[in-house]
Structures are given as C-alpha cells and as structure tokens.
Design a protein around this motif. Sequence first.
Motif, PDB file in Angstrom:
ATOM      1  N   ALA A 172      21.919 -17.595   6.996  1.00  0.00           N
ATOM      2  CA  ALA A 172      23.240 -18.179   7.242  1.00  0.00           C
ATOM      3  C   ALA A 172      24.272 -17.068   7.196  1.00  0.00           C
ATOM      4  O   ALA A 172      24.108 -16.084   6.471  1.00  0.00           O
ATOM      5  CB  ALA A 172      23.556 -19.254   6.197  1.00  0.00           C
ATOM      6  N   PRO A 173      25.345 -17.189   7.982  1.00  0.00           N
ATOM      7  CA  PRO A 173      26.375 -16.138   7.989  1.00  0.00           C
ATOM      8  C   PRO A 173      27.100 -16.051   6.651  1.00  0.00           C
ATOM      9  O   PRO A 173      27.238 -17.045   5.932  1.00  0.00           O
ATOM     10  CB  PRO A 173      27.341 -16.596   9.091  1.00  0.00           C
ATOM     11  N   GLY A 174      27.496 -14.818   6.323  1.00  0.00           N
ATOM     12  CA  GLY A 174      28.305 -14.614   5.128  1.00  0.00           C
ATOM     13  C   GLY A 174      27.547 -14.587   3.828  1.00  0.00           C
ATOM     14  O   GLY A 174      28.132 -14.620   2.750  1.00  0.00           O
ATOM     15  N   MET A 175      26.210 -14.524   3.883  1.00  0.00           N
ATOM     16  CA  MET A 175      25.418 -14.547   2.647  1.00  0.00           C
ATOM     17  C   MET A 175      24.675 -13.234   2.412  1.00  0.00           C
ATOM     18  O   MET A 175      23.842 -13.141   1.521  1.00  0.00           O
ATOM     19  CB  MET A 175      24.426 -15.704   2.679  1.00  0.00           C
ATOM     20  N   GLY A 176      24.947 -12.236   3.249  1.00  0.00           N
ATOM     21  CA  GLY A 176      24.247 -10.969   3.090  1.00  0.00           C
ATOM     22  C   GLY A 176      22.774 -11.077   3.381  1.00  0.00           C
ATOM     23  O   GLY A 176      21.959 -10.308   2.900  1.00  0.00           O
ATOM     24  N   ASP A 177      22.402 -12.070   4.208  1.00  0.00           N
ATOM     25  CA  ASP A 177      20.989 -12.332   4.434  1.00  0.00           C
ATOM     26  C   ASP A 177      20.291 -11.243   5.228  1.00  0.00           C
ATOM     27  O   ASP A 177      19.083 -11.067   5.105  1.00  0.00           O
ATOM     28  CB  ASP A 177      20.812 -13.669   5.159  1.00  0.00           C
ATOM     29  N   ALA A 198      25.758 -22.161  12.144  1.00  0.00           N
ATOM     30  CA  ALA A 198      26.265 -21.264  13.191  1.00  0.00           C
ATOM     31  C   ALA A 198      27.692 -21.570  13.613  1.00  0.00           C
ATOM     32  O   ALA A 198      28.264 -20.843  14.438  1.00  0.00           O
ATOM     33  CB  ALA A 198      25.339 -21.313  14.411  1.00  0.00           C
ATOM     34  N   ASP A 199      28.268 -22.644  13.062  1.00  0.00           N
ATOM     35  CA  ASP A 199      29.673 -22.933  13.343  1.00  0.00           C
ATOM     36  C   ASP A 199      30.600 -22.144  12.424  1.00  0.00           C
ATOM     37  O   ASP A 199      31.831 -22.224  12.544  1.00  0.00           O
ATOM     38  CB  ASP A 199      29.952 -24.438  13.201  1.00  0.00           C
ATOM     39  N   ARG A 200      30.039 -21.375  11.526  1.00  0.00           N
ATOM     40  CA  ARG A 200      30.856 -20.560  10.617  1.00  0.00           C
ATOM     41  C   ARG A 200      31.157 -19.203  11.228  1.00  0.00           C
ATOM     42  O   ARG A 200      30.402 -18.691  12.074  1.00  0.00           O
ATOM     43  CB  ARG A 200      30.117 -20.347   9.290  1.00  0.00           C
ATOM     44  N   ASP A 201      32.224 -18.602  10.754  1.00  0.00           N
ATOM     45  CA  ASP A 201      32.561 -17.238  11.181  1.00  0.00           C
ATOM     46  C   ASP A 201      31.424 -16.296  10.797  1.00  0.00           C
ATOM     47  O   ASP A 201      30.862 -16.409   9.706  1.00  0.00           O
ATOM     48  CB  ASP A 201      33.855 -16.767  10.509  1.00  0.00           C
ATOM     49  N   GLY A 202      31.123 -15.379  11.677  1.00  0.00           N
ATOM     50  CA  GLY A 202      30.113 -14.374  11.371  1.00  0.00           C
ATOM     51  C   GLY A 202      28.719 -14.721  11.848  1.00  0.00           C
ATOM     52  O   GLY A 202      27.794 -13.922  11.700  1.00  0.00           O
ATOM     53  N   ALA A 203      28.538 -15.921  12.432  1.00  0.00           N
ATOM     54  CA  ALA A 203      27.196 -16.324  12.880  1.00  0.00           C
ATOM     55  C   ALA A 203      26.680 -15.404  13.985  1.00  0.00           C
ATOM     56  O   ALA A 203      25.526 -14.968  13.962  1.00  0.00           O
ATOM     57  CB  ALA A 203      27.212 -17.773  13.351  1.00  0.00           C
ATOM     58  N   ASP A 204      27.542 -15.104  14.956  1.00  0.00           N
ATOM     59  CA  ASP A 204      27.119 -14.223  16.056  1.00  0.00           C
ATOM     60  C   ASP A 204      26.787 -12.835  15.532  1.00  0.00           C
ATOM     61  O   ASP A 204      25.799 -12.214  15.961  1.00  0.00           O
ATOM     62  CB  ASP A 204      28.218 -14.129  17.113  1.00  0.00           C
ATOM     63  N   ALA A 205      27.588 -12.354  14.578  1.00  0.00           N
ATOM     64  CA  ALA A 205      27.340 -11.029  13.995  1.00  0.00           C
ATOM     65  C   ALA A 205      26.017 -11.008  13.236  1.00  0.00           C
ATOM     66  O   ALA A 205      25.253 -10.030  13.297  1.00  0.00           O
ATOM     67  CB  ALA A 205      28.487 -10.646  13.063  1.00  0.00           C
ATOM     68  N   THR A 206      25.731 -12.091  12.504  1.00  0.00           N
ATOM     69  CA  THR A 206      24.466 -12.181  11.767  1.00  0.00           C
ATOM     70  C   THR A 206      23.282 -12.143  12.728  1.00  0.00           C
ATOM     71  O   THR A 206      22.295 -11.436  12.499  1.00  0.00           O
ATOM     72  CB  THR A 206      24.420 -13.479  10.929  1.00  0.00           C
TER      73      THR A 206
END
Length: 320
Positions: A172-177, A198-206
């Motif tokens: 998931a985005p934003g969790m340092g995964d 994936a509706d959160r910010d950073g999903a594409d970057a992850t």
Amino acid sequence: MAGNNDVTDLVERARKGDPRAVARLISHVEDGSPLLRAVMAALTPYAGNAYVVGLTGSPGVGKSTTTSALVTALRAQGKRVGVLAVDPSSPFSGGALLGDRVRMQEHATDRDVYIRSMASRGHLGGLSAATPQAVRVLDAAGCDVVLIETVGVGQSEVEIAATADTAVVLLAPGMGDGIQAAKAGILEIGDLFVVNKADRDGADATARELGHMLALGEARGPGDWRPPIVKTVAATGQGIEEFVEALEKHQSWLNEHGKLAERRRHRASVEIEGIALAALRARIGDLRGDRRLSTLAERVVGRELDPYSAADELVAGISD
C-alpha cells in the motif's frame, strides 16, 4: 471413541458441502487428533484439484478486504472458495480473528464459501503449522480455489511461497513497503504484486518503485514468468477484475510450463519433512528426564564428547 467409520462419514459429508463436517475435519488437523492419519488417508483420493493462492503483506495493506473482494469475484464465476485466515494471536484470545470475520461477513451465509481462522500458535513464517493439511481438507471438500491469508509478520512471510501455487504480495502507498519488500526477500517469492488502496496519494509512485526493483532483480529468460503489478481499491472492488485475470494468467503459465506439478511436488516434500521433524521432536521431547539424554549431557559437560557427536548418538538411538 470416534473411529475410522466416523472419518469416512465426515469426509462424505464434507464432499457434499456440509460446513460442519469441514469444520470437524480441520479441527482434527489443528488439534493433532489421533484420527489425523486416518483423515488424511481418506482425503487423499479427492485432493489435488484446488488452485491455492497465498496472500501476504505487511499489516494494514488490506489483506482481509482484498481477500473478501477476491471471493466475491470468484463466486461470480461460479467457483467454490475456501479461505484460511491465519491469526497471529492466541487461539483463545480472539485477536485479529474477529476483524477477519467481520470483513468477510457478506460471505458467511454462502454455502459455497468456507472461511476458517487458524491460530499461528507461535509458528514462524506467517502461517500455522497445520496450514498444508487444512488446505487439503478444503481441496478434498470440493473447493475450486483456496485462499490463504497470512498473518502479516513481515520478513518471515516467505514461507507462503512453499505453500501456494501462486504467491500474491500486497503493498500500500505510504507504508514504506518497497523498502520492506526488498529487505524481506519478498520480491523473490511474489508471483503477482498488488498495490492496494490505489486511490491514495503515492500509489503510482509505489507501483513505479516496485517495477524498478523487479527489473533490477534476478535476470529472467525468454518465456519466464514476469510478475505483474496490479493496482486495486479492494474496498470498492476497483481493479479486482484485473487481479483475477492476472491470477488466471499465472495459473495458465504454470500449467503450460509444467511448473504447477513442480511446485506441488516441492510443497509435498516440505509437508512430509515437516511431519517427520514434528514426530522426531516429539520423540526427543519424550526423552527429557530419560537417562540416555542426561548421560550424553554429562559426557558433553565432562568434555568426553562434543555436542554434535552426542546429538548423532541420540538420533541413532531414537531411530533404532
């Protein structure tokens, strides 16, 4: 006392879709029942048909929500589904078990969905020691797909690769995964990666970071499986159709390249080894207080014998 006739009756009822019979069979597995060998022997002719999918990932990525959405999609295809949700807590305290059940409540009245929470009971690797046998119960009971949701313990999760036909890693985005995945060796065991929420910010970057890390990983030749990355919002069902399509593609690839049979042989060897080691541990445990073990300990302390030679003598004595 229950006997083999009772086991035969339970297996017949389980194959007809009786959820109580399935529950009793899995309880025999979890409890290490004296009838366990008879249960496994009775199930063997009917097992080997289910497609086993393992879902793993760090706590908070939405494994239970994703599992529930996946069940909905598989049921829409008319498939019978079994779910093993492995709970990290004590089997008596509830822990995450209640959360799993609440999130999957919509399937509770569906006779073609069987959901079972299993306690890991301290077993490392994100699974319960009884998981392979519980999978066999659901397989023999007629489930087309068995989903195993692991406890989410991080670096020990790689055990799922030895238990499933397809290993799915959720992030998931934003969790340092991305960093965690590399550290845990999860990149090597994932057949399919899902970036949930994936509706959160950073999903594409992850997803991008994960794609770069996979590209930098072990070189793959022509025809080798390349793990896809799917983005989902499990809570709304977004991306679940693509997730199912990716699972189907991997299953087809496994069959076409003879990898499914290879994985299942490996899984059987791991299971046999685990059962044999458990039996040996039990026999060694029975020796505590036995004169043979204390004599060997005295010889090690007295520097007459090294611990490896003592262990060899102990094993030889147990094997006689």
